[in-house]
Write an enzyme that holds these catalytic residues in place. Structure first.
Site, short mmCIF file in Angstrom:
data_model
loop_
_atom_site.label_atom_id
_atom_site.label_comp_id
_atom_site.label_asym_id
_atom_site.label_seq_id
_atom_site.Cartn_x
_atom_site.Cartn_y
_atom_site.Cartn_z
N HIS A 171 0.94 -1.22 0.04
CA HIS A 171 0.02 -0.03 -0.11
C HIS A 171 0.86 1.26 0.15
O HIS A 171 1.99 1.23 0.47
CB HIS A 171 -0.86 0.03 1.25
CG HIS A 171 -1.88 1.04 1.22
ND1 HIS A 171 -1.71 2.26 1.36
CD2 HIS A 171 -3.19 0.97 0.89
CE1 HIS A 171 -2.71 3.03 1.22
NE2 HIS A 171 -3.97 2.20 0.83
N GLU A 221 -4.21 1.92 -7.59
CA GLU A 221 -4.47 2.97 -6.35
C GLU A 221 -3.59 4.08 -6.85
O GLU A 221 -2.34 4.32 -6.13
CB GLU A 221 -4.18 2.72 -4.98
CG GLU A 221 -5.13 1.49 -4.54
CD GLU A 221 -5.43 1.58 -3.42
OE1 GLU A 221 -6.65 1.69 -2.88
OE2 GLU A 221 -4.60 1.60 -2.54
P1 PGA Z 1 -9.57 5.86 0.20
O1 PGA Z 1 -8.55 4.82 0.51
O2 PGA Z 1 -10.81 5.02 -0.31
O3 PGA Z 1 -9.94 6.43 1.53
O4 PGA Z 1 -9.21 6.94 -0.71
C1 PGA Z 1 -8.08 3.78 -0.49
C2 PGA Z 1 -7.10 3.16 0.19
O5 PGA Z 1 -6.05 3.49 0.84
O6 PGA Z 1 -6.94 1.60 -0.04
#
Ligand code: PGA
Length: 256
Positions: free
Chosen positions: A105, A176
């Site tokens: 992450h 992401e």
């Molecule tokens: P968020 O986080 O939905 O608050 O943007 C996503 C994540 O960090 O996996």
């Protein structure tokens, strides 16, 4: 195929009592799972408490053991597994009923986690038979250079993180874009679709295997359908909006 929707609680909620309540309410609300596999990834200390409350949903972990970087004091060896003080090994997580493990992450990468460490974590976790959700994504500075630059960045990240991993049957990629995480500014669905397609094509070339790609970054009940409907995106990693069971329920319903 079923969408995979993962609630990434991050460092929330504040107490065990609240975690039990949120897990119970989420489990109660998120019922119709014909088209979606729903995973709750709470902080490590809450894993057994949350597991106890889940009857319909799967359990995920937000991270797994940290291998000591080369040249540092060597971590203790327990059997064939390398573990570090304060960390949780893949085998320990599996014994708690964890099925999915999030690795790489951006918030962990921001703490200094390198591709080398992520690669090691992914290898060990896959070896134990758990599913790995590998998070990748470009920073804003790269995205500003355009989508081709972002694609190149993500492809290189995946190449390094999957180094000498040939079997990717239990691997999922969560795309992401860093600038979309926790900002309320999600990617454009059509751009996320293009990236998901690109990731899939790259892995078919390098690993001769299909992989499932999730989108994460400010997913909410209003935009969820736009991300979940296209066939290129196979699910979502949801942070903030998984902390209120009614919001998360609406997101899951978008997949149904
Ligand atoms: P968020 O986080 O939905 O608050 O943007 C996503 C994540 O960090 O996996």
């Amino acid at each position: 195929m079923r969408e995979i929707i993962i609630a990434n609680w991050k460092e929330n909620p504040k107490t065990a009592k609240e975690a039990i309540r949120l897990a119970g309410e989420t489990n109660r609300r998120v019922k119709n799972l014909k088209n979606a596999e729903v995973v709750i990834a709470p902080p490590h200390p809450f894993l057994p408490l949350v597991k106890n409350r889940l009857s319909n949903l799967e359990l995920g972990a937000q991270d797994v053991f940290l291998a000591a970087p080369k040249g540092r004091a060597s971590p203790s060896r327990t059997g064939r597994e390398t573990i570090c003080i304060g960390e949780a090994s893949p085998r320990q997580l599996k014994s708690l009923g964890v099925k999915y493990v999030i690795i790489g992450h951006s918030e962990r990468r921001a703490l200094g986690e390198t591709d080398e460490i992520i690669n090691k974590k992914a290898k060990e976790t896959l070896k134990i038979g758990l599913k790995v959700v590998l998070c990748v994504g470009e920073p804003l500075s790269v995205r500003r250079k355009g989508r081709v630059a972002a694609g190149r960045f993500v492809k290189n990240q995946i190449r390094r993180d999957l180094k000498s991993i040939s079997k990717i049957k239990n691997l999922l990629i969560a795309y992401e874009p860093i600038w979309a995480i926790g900002t309320g500014r999600a990617d454009k669905p059509e751009d996320a679709v293009e990236m998901a397609r690109f990731i899939k094509e790259s892995l078919v070339i390098s690993h001769k295997s299909k992989v499932r790609v999730l989108y994460g970054g400010s997913v909410n009940s209003k935009n969820a359908r736009a991300f979940l409907s296209p066939k290129e995106i196979d699910g979502a990693l949801v942070g903030k909006k998984s902390l209120k069971a009614s919001d998360f329920q609406k997101i899951v319903q978008s997949a149904i």
